[in-house]
Design an enzyme around this catalytic site. Structure first.
Site, PDB file in Angstrom:
ATOM      1  N   SER A 197       0.823  -1.218   0.000  1.00  0.00           N
ATOM      2  CA  SER A 197       0.000   0.000   0.000  1.00  0.00           C
ATOM      3  C   SER A 197       0.856   1.268   0.000  1.00  0.00           C
ATOM      4  CB  SER A 197      -0.902   0.004   1.240  1.00  0.00           C
ATOM      5  OG  SER A 197      -1.512   1.261   1.380  1.00  0.00           O
TER       6      SER A 197
ATOM      7  N   SER B 255      -0.380   4.044   1.086  1.00  0.00           N
ATOM      8  CA  SER B 255      -0.956   4.915   2.119  1.00  0.00           C
ATOM      9  C   SER B 255       0.061   5.359   3.183  1.00  0.00           C
ATOM     10  CB  SER B 255      -2.152   4.234   2.780  1.00  0.00           C
ATOM     11  OG  SER B 255      -3.183   4.111   1.844  1.00  0.00           O
TER      12      SER B 255
ATOM     13  N   THR C 290      -8.507  -1.539   3.369  1.00  0.00           N
ATOM     14  CA  THR C 290      -8.508  -1.929   1.961  1.00  0.00           C
ATOM     15  C   THR C 290      -8.990  -3.375   1.893  1.00  0.00           C
ATOM     16  OG1 THR C 290      -7.153  -2.045  -0.025  1.00  0.00           O
ATOM     17  CG2 THR C 290      -5.985  -2.384   2.045  1.00  0.00           C
TER      18      THR C 290
ATOM     19  N   LYS D  64     -13.554  -3.676   3.205  1.00  0.00           N
ATOM     20  CA  LYS D  64     -14.358  -2.470   3.017  1.00  0.00           C
ATOM     21  C   LYS D  64     -15.847  -2.683   3.326  1.00  0.00           C
ATOM     22  CE  LYS D  64     -11.570   0.277  -0.140  1.00  0.00           C
ATOM     23  NZ  LYS D  64     -11.540   0.987  -1.411  1.00  0.00           N
TER      24      LYS D  64
ATOM     25  N   ASP E  27     -13.515   7.627  -1.195  1.00  0.00           N
ATOM     26  CA  ASP E  27     -13.145   7.348  -2.596  1.00  0.00           C
ATOM     27  C   ASP E  27     -13.869   8.279  -3.574  1.00  0.00           C
ATOM     28  OD1 ASP E  27     -11.220   5.392  -2.296  1.00  0.00           O
ATOM     29  OD2 ASP E  27     -12.646   3.733  -2.360  1.00  0.00           O
TER      30      ASP E  27
ATOM     31  N   ALA F 110     -18.651  -1.753 -12.507  1.00  0.00           N
ATOM     32  CA  ALA F 110     -19.716  -1.674 -11.502  1.00  0.00           C
ATOM     33  C   ALA F 110     -19.258  -2.334 -10.200  1.00  0.00           C
ATOM     34  CB  ALA F 110     -20.988  -2.337 -12.025  1.00  0.00           C
TER      35      ALA F 110
ATOM     36  N   ALA G 236     -15.173   0.448  -6.549  1.00  0.00           N
ATOM     37  CA  ALA G 236     -14.718   1.799  -6.888  1.00  0.00           C
ATOM     38  C   ALA G 236     -15.748   2.498  -7.780  1.00  0.00           C
ATOM     39  CB  ALA G 236     -13.370   1.716  -7.602  1.00  0.00           C
TER      40      ALA G 236
ATOM     41  N   TYR H  59      -3.581   3.601 -11.297  1.00  0.00           N
ATOM     42  CA  TYR H  59      -2.362   4.423 -11.192  1.00  0.00           C
ATOM     43  C   TYR H  59      -1.090   3.595 -11.380  1.00  0.00           C
ATOM     44  CZ  TYR H  59      -3.041   2.763  -6.402  1.00  0.00           C
ATOM     45  OH  TYR H  59      -3.270   1.978  -5.315  1.00  0.00           O
TER      46      TYR H  59
ATOM     47  N   GLY I  81      -5.080   7.582 -11.966  1.00  0.00           N
ATOM     48  CA  GLY I  81      -5.691   7.398 -10.651  1.00  0.00           C
ATOM     49  C   GLY I  81      -4.919   7.972  -9.476  1.00  0.00           C
TER      50      GLY I  81
HETATM   51  P1  NAP Z   1     -13.790  -4.738  -8.394  1.00  0.00           P
HETATM   52  O1  NAP Z   1     -14.809  -4.463  -7.353  1.00  0.00           O
HETATM   53  O2  NAP Z   1     -13.160  -6.094  -8.460  1.00  0.00           O
HETATM   54  O3  NAP Z   1     -14.467  -4.433  -9.842  1.00  0.00           O
HETATM   55  C1  NAP Z   1     -13.787  -4.738 -11.041  1.00  0.00           C
HETATM   56  C2  NAP Z   1     -14.584  -4.228 -12.249  1.00  0.00           C
HETATM   57  O4  NAP Z   1     -13.813  -4.524 -13.434  1.00  0.00           O
HETATM   58  C3  NAP Z   1     -15.946  -4.889 -12.431  1.00  0.00           C
HETATM   59  O5  NAP Z   1     -16.856  -3.959 -12.943  1.00  0.00           O
HETATM   60  C4  NAP Z   1     -15.623  -5.974 -13.481  1.00  0.00           C
HETATM   61  O6  NAP Z   1     -16.744  -6.350 -14.268  1.00  0.00           O
HETATM   62  C5  NAP Z   1     -14.634  -5.248 -14.348  1.00  0.00           C
HETATM   63  N1  NAP Z   1     -13.828  -6.191 -15.127  1.00  0.00           N
HETATM   64  C6  NAP Z   1     -12.837  -7.018 -14.672  1.00  0.00           C
HETATM   65  N2  NAP Z   1     -12.336  -7.744 -15.698  1.00  0.00           N
HETATM   66  C7  NAP Z   1     -13.018  -7.371 -16.809  1.00  0.00           C
HETATM   67  C8  NAP Z   1     -12.963  -7.757 -18.180  1.00  0.00           C
HETATM   68  N3  NAP Z   1     -12.104  -8.692 -18.618  1.00  0.00           N
HETATM   69  N4  NAP Z   1     -13.797  -7.162 -19.065  1.00  0.00           N
HETATM   70  C9  NAP Z   1     -14.676  -6.212 -18.641  1.00  0.00           C
HETATM   71  N5  NAP Z   1     -14.786  -5.799 -17.362  1.00  0.00           N
HETATM   72  C10 NAP Z   1     -13.968  -6.383 -16.455  1.00  0.00           C
HETATM   73  O7  NAP Z   1     -12.565  -3.707  -8.307  1.00  0.00           O
HETATM   74  P2  NAP Z   1     -12.561  -2.217  -7.685  1.00  0.00           P
HETATM   75  O8  NAP Z   1     -12.175  -2.284  -6.266  1.00  0.00           O
HETATM   76  O9  NAP Z   1     -13.840  -1.562  -8.058  1.00  0.00           O
HETATM   77  O10 NAP Z   1     -11.315  -1.564  -8.477  1.00  0.00           O
HETATM   78  C11 NAP Z   1     -11.391  -1.294  -9.860  1.00  0.00           C
HETATM   79  C12 NAP Z   1     -10.140  -0.544 -10.318  1.00  0.00           C
HETATM   80  O11 NAP Z   1     -10.101   0.744  -9.710  1.00  0.00           O
HETATM   81  C13 NAP Z   1      -8.831  -1.243  -9.947  1.00  0.00           C
HETATM   82  O12 NAP Z   1      -7.954  -1.143 -11.048  1.00  0.00           O
HETATM   83  C14 NAP Z   1      -8.312  -0.440  -8.768  1.00  0.00           C
HETATM   84  O13 NAP Z   1      -6.899  -0.454  -8.695  1.00  0.00           O
HETATM   85  C15 NAP Z   1      -8.825   0.954  -9.115  1.00  0.00           C
HETATM   86  N6  NAP Z   1      -9.009   1.808  -7.918  1.00  0.00           N
HETATM   87  C16 NAP Z   1      -8.308   2.992  -7.865  1.00  0.00           C
HETATM   88  C17 NAP Z   1      -8.472   3.851  -6.776  1.00  0.00           C
HETATM   89  C18 NAP Z   1      -7.707   5.157  -6.719  1.00  0.00           C
HETATM   90  O14 NAP Z   1      -7.655   5.782  -5.640  1.00  0.00           O
HETATM   91  N7  NAP Z   1      -7.158   5.617  -7.798  1.00  0.00           N
HETATM   92  C19 NAP Z   1      -9.340   3.499  -5.728  1.00  0.00           C
HETATM   93  C20 NAP Z   1     -10.049   2.288  -5.825  1.00  0.00           C
HETATM   94  C21 NAP Z   1      -9.858   1.460  -6.937  1.00  0.00           C
HETATM   95  P3  NAP Z   1     -17.724  -7.569 -13.818  1.00  0.00           P
HETATM   96  O15 NAP Z   1     -18.677  -6.992 -12.815  1.00  0.00           O
HETATM   97  O16 NAP Z   1     -18.356  -7.992 -15.085  1.00  0.00           O
HETATM   98  O17 NAP Z   1     -16.833  -8.634 -13.222  1.00  0.00           O
END
Ligand code: NAP
Length: 279
Positions: A13, A15, A60, A64, A100, A124, A127, A220, A241
């Site tokens: 992390s 953080s 994390t 969550k 977030d 969906a 995040a 990021y 990000g």
């Molecule tokens: P998550 O809950 O696991 O959600 C993943 C998402 O990606 C779902 O909508 C999933 O779709 C989709 N996905 C995964 N593989 C796919 C594929 N092959 N084709 C199409 N869609 C696909 O993850 P999360 O926690 O929301 O995080 C998502 C991203 O945001 C990560 O990369 C994370 O590092 C980033 N993030 C950044 C910050 C920041 O502060 N910058 C904060 C939080 C998260 P399905 O529903 O169809 O599986």
């Protein structure tokens, strides 16, 4: 005062670097350390934290959502999203927050990409939910939640009964159609993230975006995903990000310290420490 970030894994992390830099800039002698807490260990951790002077922590994966029933009160965004990333001990009570969405909005504002009337939001997951709810609250007329698994997009939009949110598909034709009507496209999927191993198969939706529309990727690592590189090649303004990560931490620190901070100065201190780490 002791602060922590908990998760499993958590040692990667950023953080501690971000919060360490902000606490240093404030001249506060407060520790912020990572702590591995495995699924199922949260009740023990909360007891331990209380006994050992930990008055706040970030959470994390995988905590969550699991934290919700263990806390005494949930702040607005946390209650709305059903997820917390920041927990504070106040008056003996554990209070949960979710920074977030606020971090994403602040990052977009800082880059001049907000406000936007219509948003095509990809993903969906956790995040996506925080960002979609926040952008809808912040005045977007329409946020299309485009997801591979249709039920997940429908559940997200159904959870927050707001006319601005609409579920949509993830096929190239749908993405092109919705991009053509959007001033902002946000990637909240893990496609393109280092270690994910998967990539967008088709970037033609970027050609449909109106001139000047922003492209925001929550990822990021790497700093420039293929999505952002392709958007830049088309002359579109882009944002990765990192500013969201920094801004959600600034908001979390305001909760930990229970006072407003100079957000710009905090974000600069954190960003500079991250740059130093990379060098
Ligand atoms: P998550 O809950 O696991 O959600 C993943 C998402 O990606 C779902 O909508 C999933 O779709 C989709 N996905 C995964 N593989 C796919 C594929 N092959 N084709 C199409 N869609 C696909 O993850 P999360 O926690 O929301 O995080 C998502 C991203 O945001 C990560 O990369 C994370 O590092 C980033 N993030 C950044 C910050 C920041 O502060 N910058 C904060 C939080 C998260 P399905 O529903 O169809 O599986």
């Amino acid at each position: 005062m002791k602060l922590q970030v908990i998760g499993d894994p958590v040692l990667h992390s950023k953080s501690p670097v971000i919060h360490g830099a902000m606490l240093g800039a404030l001249g506060l002698d407060v520790s912020y350390t990572p702590q591995v807490v495995r699924r199922g260990e949260l009740p023990d951790y909360l007891r331990w934290a209380r006994e050992n002077g930990v008055t706040g922590f970030n959470a994390t994966m995988p905590h969550k959502e699991d934290l919700l029933p263990l806390l005494d009160w949930l702040d607005g965004d946390a209650a709305l999203c059903g997820a917390v990333n920041t927990v504070c001990l106040r008056g003996g009570k554990w209070i949960g927050f979710n920074t977030d969405g606020g971090g994403a909005q602040a990052a977009l504002e800082g880059a001049g990409l907000w406000p936007a009337r219509n948003v095509a939001l990809l993903g969906a997951g956790g995040a996506a939910k925080a960002v979609a709810f926040r952008l809808a609250q912040a005045g977007a007329e329409r946020v299309w939640v485009c997801n591979r698994t249709a039920e997940r997009a429908e559940a997200l939009c159904g959870q927050y009964r707001c006319q601005a949110l609409a579920p949509a598909g993830f096929d190239p034709a749908t993405l092109r159609r919705l991009a053509a009507q959007s001033q902002l496209l946000v990637n909240c999927t893990s496609l393109g993230m280092a270690g994910c191993g998967r990539q967008f198969e088709d970037f033609s939706f970027l050609d449909a975006l109106p001139q000047g529309a922003g492209v925001f990727d929550l990822i990021y690592h790497p700093a420039q995903t293929e999505l952002l590189a392709q958007a830049e090649r088309r002359g579109l303004p882009t944002l990765n990000g990192l500013p969201m990560l920094v801004n959600q931490a600034v908001l979390a620190l305001e909760h930990f310290l229970d006072r407003p901070l100079d957000r710009k100065a905090m974000a600069e201190a954190a960003a500079s420490a991250l740059r130093g780490e990379e060098a």
